[in-house]
Design a protein around this motif. Structure first.
Motif, PDB file in Angstrom:
ATOM      1  N   PRO A  56      -6.721  11.124   3.847  1.00 55.14           N
ATOM      2  CA  PRO A  56      -5.733  10.305   3.134  1.00 55.14           C
ATOM      3  C   PRO A  56      -6.400   9.183   2.337  1.00 55.14           C
ATOM      4  CG  PRO A  56      -5.033  10.704   5.389  1.00 55.14           C
ATOM      5  CD  PRO A  56      -6.449  11.183   5.293  1.00 55.14           C
ATOM      6  N   GLN A  57      -5.846   8.898   1.158  1.00 51.27           N
ATOM      7  CA  GLN A  57      -6.335   7.839   0.293  1.00 51.27           C
ATOM      8  C   GLN A  57      -5.261   6.756   0.165  1.00 51.27           C
ATOM      9  OE1 GLN A  57      -9.643   8.025  -1.190  1.00 51.27           O
ATOM     10  NE2 GLN A  57      -9.596   9.518   0.507  1.00 51.27           N
ATOM     11  N   VAL A  58      -5.712   5.510   0.075  1.00 49.88           N
ATOM     12  CA  VAL A  58      -4.789   4.377   0.022  1.00 49.88           C
ATOM     13  C   VAL A  58      -4.794   3.769  -1.373  1.00 49.88           C
ATOM     14  CG1 VAL A  58      -4.214   2.101   0.950  1.00 49.88           C
ATOM     15  CG2 VAL A  58      -5.097   3.884   2.469  1.00 49.88           C
TER      16      VAL A  58
ATOM     17  N   GLU B 139      -3.510   0.498  -3.491  1.00 45.71           N
ATOM     18  CA  GLU B 139      -3.082  -0.881  -3.258  1.00 45.71           C
ATOM     19  C   GLU B 139      -2.549  -1.484  -4.545  1.00 45.71           C
ATOM     20  OE1 GLU B 139      -6.587  -2.792  -1.825  1.00 45.71           O
ATOM     21  OE2 GLU B 139      -6.269  -2.145   0.242  1.00 45.71           O
TER      22      GLU B 139
ATOM     23  N   THR C  38       0.825  -1.207   0.000  1.00 47.60           N
ATOM     24  CA  THR C  38       0.000   0.000   0.000  1.00 47.60           C
ATOM     25  C   THR C  38       0.859   1.258   0.000  1.00 47.60           C
ATOM     26  OG1 THR C  38      -0.128   0.096   2.425  1.00 47.60           O
ATOM     27  CG2 THR C  38      -1.835  -1.170   1.278  1.00 47.60           C
TER      28      THR C  38
ATOM     29  N   THR D 247      -0.065   5.287   1.018  1.00 44.75           N
ATOM     30  CA  THR D 247      -1.076   6.198   1.550  1.00 44.75           C
ATOM     31  C   THR D 247      -0.705   7.631   1.174  1.00 44.75           C
ATOM     32  OG1 THR D 247      -1.502   4.711   3.407  1.00 44.75           O
ATOM     33  CG2 THR D 247      -2.261   6.982   3.627  1.00 44.75           C
TER      34      THR D 247
END
Length: 707
Positions: free
Chosen positions: A126-128, A130, A87, A89
């Motif tokens: 915050p955006q993750v 993957e 990941t 972030t």
């Protein structure tokens, strides 16, 4: 583009440690601290002490940040072939929503899917991102992430982690002196891409001892014996190098730190009664206490202050142990304690020699065993001879009996390994005894040659017999000053000349004396090695062929058919008991599929056909799980475990048991499933730490974690 974005690569948990700062007359001081690349909240702690013993402490926090930041979520390690979800972030602190371009790239990993994408990142949310990755060949992998706003802010980070080999390490060694030939068979199960042949040469015993220190200094664990096996040989080799007038090798530049760390650790591991055991939480015992006292006295003779280890408390414990007729101990352990006390001037210990039965006899291998062994053993006789000499008694008859147990050849003299004195320990103890009592015996050079031929790589079979070998050989070197003339040696591998090395005894740690050839250059068949020496000087050699035994999956195996280890994995579940109470218990059957966040219970079952000593269990863990166990325990908790010590590392646990009983024994520990993917828990292994050639290994376990 992303190639122009500066990458953050320097990450530390502690930015700086300044142990001593003096203020000015106004009570103020200034310290400049270069921060690492962590974007996080930092805490500064200052502790002050005045001339009149007033003390105080203050803390202050501040935050290192950027308006646009990216943070990676990576495993501590992966195993070759593991598949795991990684990941990144992205945090937006600009105060308004932004379209952010994210780019991910890797080395040592295969990323599945497009590594570049654009996403909308709301301010303060915050955006993750993957991405699935598959681990490549063993080595080091790295993941790079960059984020950028068109025409504006950016950030970049690059972090690395190890990829472990999927297989069982294999090591074959040979050692000796002079011109030689050797051949190593290569099994079909070995990975043709992993491993190497390492040829190491030395013109003097001192050079080999310096090399042997590397394995002791860098050994990953730290029980009482390993602490002494790092401390005592280091100071003895340093003294020998100094007395021979040789330049100090690089690894002995660490000596002040080794001495300080060892004394600090010994002080911490000393029990309240004054003695030492194998670890902090077991019982004090005569062998470990004698080992520490022996080493401390040798350090004292080299001019070191050893008072930090409180030897006077150990001396009191030793005398009290000998006085107490109810205390049981093996012959050698009792003799070693008497010897160590006598080295420290405790003359009253000599009286207890008369109570030790040194008549030849047969005894059960262990209580209740039908197998018989001869007593006293070679190690018993060598230790008795040293104790008798220290007490001023006639030790010559004991050396005569010791020699009758030797294997005497034209060029070498050796003693066979024994129960309780594994590997080369009997030969090393015999060398020390002969050197102390009969320094002019014509067999001494043959004993040294025999010991040198028993090396396995740069050391011997374990930390313990390596340390005792160094004690004996440094004593021999200090007397003989063995520094022969120069020579040259040509190394030929599989018929191809790989180099000619000049062997100058006045240089100890010349890196050019080691030739390493990758496994990929050795072919598929047997590996032949030849040394052609010319000149009057000596040429001590070691050949070490390392490799990796591969299979998928890796099955259970053992070199000791009376020993096995089985791993089972369970999910911890809430279960209702008969009284209606709910309790977290292992699942009824072993499972290997989990959800992120599940608590995992691992059970190791060890079966042994005989009682065993100094047992180590190394238990690799899957990269997708994090161990939930402590290494330190609270007071009185030691009674809750039958083993002596637990050590937790990023990729494994290690359990140490001073005694493993005959029959079945179990160890359990807990993990939490954290990273989605499929990961290998490599085979666990159980062995006597000082007899590592006899071991058993479990099968590997594949663990799958779903998000």
């Amino acid at each position: 583009g992303s190639s122009n974005i500066e990458l953050r690569t320097n990450f530390k948990d502690t930015a700086d440690w300044v142990p001593s700062v003096w203020t000015g007359a106004n009570g103020e001081a200034s310290v400049t601290v270069p921060l690492p690349d962590n974007l996080t909240e930092w805490r500064v702690t200052a502790i002050g002490l005045s001339d009149n013993s007033q003390a105080g402490m203050a803390t202050h926090s501040f935050r290192a940040k950027k308006d646009l930041m990216v943070r990676l979520g990576l495993p501590q390690f992966l195993v070759d072939g593991d598949r795991q979800r990684l990941t990144a972030t992205v945090a937006n602190d600009t105060g308004k929503d932004q379209d952010v371009t994210v780019e991910l790239s890797a080395t040592g990993l295969t990323l599945e899917g497009d590594g570049k994408r654009t996403l909308r990142v709301p301010a303060g949310e915050p955006q993750v991102v993957e991405i699935n990755a598959v681990a490549g060949d063993p080595g080091t992998a790295s993941l790079t992430a960059t984020v950028a706003i068109a025409g504006g802010l950016n950030d970049g980070v690059k972090q690395s982690f190890p990829i472990l080999a999927h297989g069982r390490p294999v090591l074959e060694t040979k050692a000796g002196e002079g011109s030689a030939t050797a051949e190593f068979p290569v099994g079909k199960s070995l990975d043709p891409k992993v491993g190497s042949l390492k040829v190491t040469l030395s013109p003097t015993l001192a050079g080999d001892l310096v090399k042997a220190l590397d394995g002791l200094i860098d050994f990953p664990y730290g029980c009482t014996e390993q602490t002494m096996s790092r401390f005592m040989p280091s100071i003895l080799v340093a003294g020998t190098v100094r007395d021979l007038g040789l330049p100090k090798p690089k690894n002995l530049e660490k000596l002040p730190k080794i001495v300080q760390d060892s004394l600090t650790r010994l002080s911490r591991m000393q029990h309240g009664d004054g003695g030492w055991g194998w670890w902090e939480y077991d019982e004090s015992e005569p062998f470990m206490t004698a080992l520490v006292l022996d080493g401390l006295d040798r350090a004292r003779a080299q001019g070191y202050d050893v008072s930090m280890a409180r030897p006077e408390n150990a001396l009191n414990w030793g005398v009290a142990f000998l006085k107490d007729k109810t205390k049981k101990a093996d012959i050698r352990d009792r003799l070693y304690l008497i010897y160590a006390l006598l080295r420290w001037g405790k003359g009253e210990a000599a009286q207890y020699l008369n109570a030790i039965d040194l008549k030849d006899r047969m005894e059960p291998l262990y209580e209740g065993s039908d197998e018989k062994v001869q007593r006293p053993s070679s190690a018993d006789l060598a230790t008795a001879a040293l104790a008798y000499r220290q007490a001023g008694k006639d030790a010559a008859p004991l050396l005569d009996r010791l020699l009758k147990k030797a294997q005497v050849g034209e060029e070498i003299v050796t003693w066979a390994p024994e129960d309780g004195a594994w590997g080369s320990e009997p030969s090393a103890l015999a060398l020390t005894a002969f050197e102390a009592i009969r320094p002019n015996d014509p067999l001494l050079p043959k004993i040294v040659q025999g010991l040198m031929r028993e090396r396995q790589g740069n050391g011997w079979s374990s930390t313990r017999d390596t340390a005792y070998s160094i004690v004996g050989i440094t004593s021999y070197l200090n007397r003989t000053k063995e520094l022969a003339g120069s020579s040259t040696a040509t190394v030929i591998v599989n018929g191809q000349e790989r180099g000619t090395i000049t062997l100058d005894p006045s240089v100890l740690d010349d890196p050019n004396r080691t030739i390493e050839i990758p496994r990929t250059e050795l072919g598929d068949g047997p590996v032949s090695v030849e040394i052609r020496k010319t000149g009057e000087g000596r040429c001590y050699y070691t050949f070490a062929l390392s490799g990796l035994e591969v299979a998928d999956p890796l099955a259970a195996t053992a070199t000791d058919k009376g020993l096995d280890i089985v791993r089972k994995v369970y999910k911890m579940e809430a279960q209702r008991l008969e009284n209606g109470e709910m309790k977290l218990l292992p699942s009824k059957q072993p499972i290997t599929e989990f959800q992120n966040g599940d608590l995992v219970r691992v059970e190791l079952t060890i079966n042994s056909d005989v009682p065993r000593e100094f047992v180590m269990v190394e238990e690799p863990t899957p990269s997708s799980c994090r161990v939930n166990e402590r290494t330190e325990i609270d007071p009185y908790e030691e009674k809750a475990w039958w083993w002596s010590r637990t050590v937790v590392r990023d990729d494994r646990l290690a359990f140490f048991a001073r005694n493993l009983p005959k029959g079945e024994s179990k160890i359990t520990y807990n993990m939490r499933a954290e990273q989605a993917g499929l990961a290998s828990a490599l085979p666990g292994r159980v062995e006597n730490m000082y007899d590592p050639g006899r071991w058993a290994s479990s099968a590997e376990t594949k663990v799958e974690v779903e998000k």
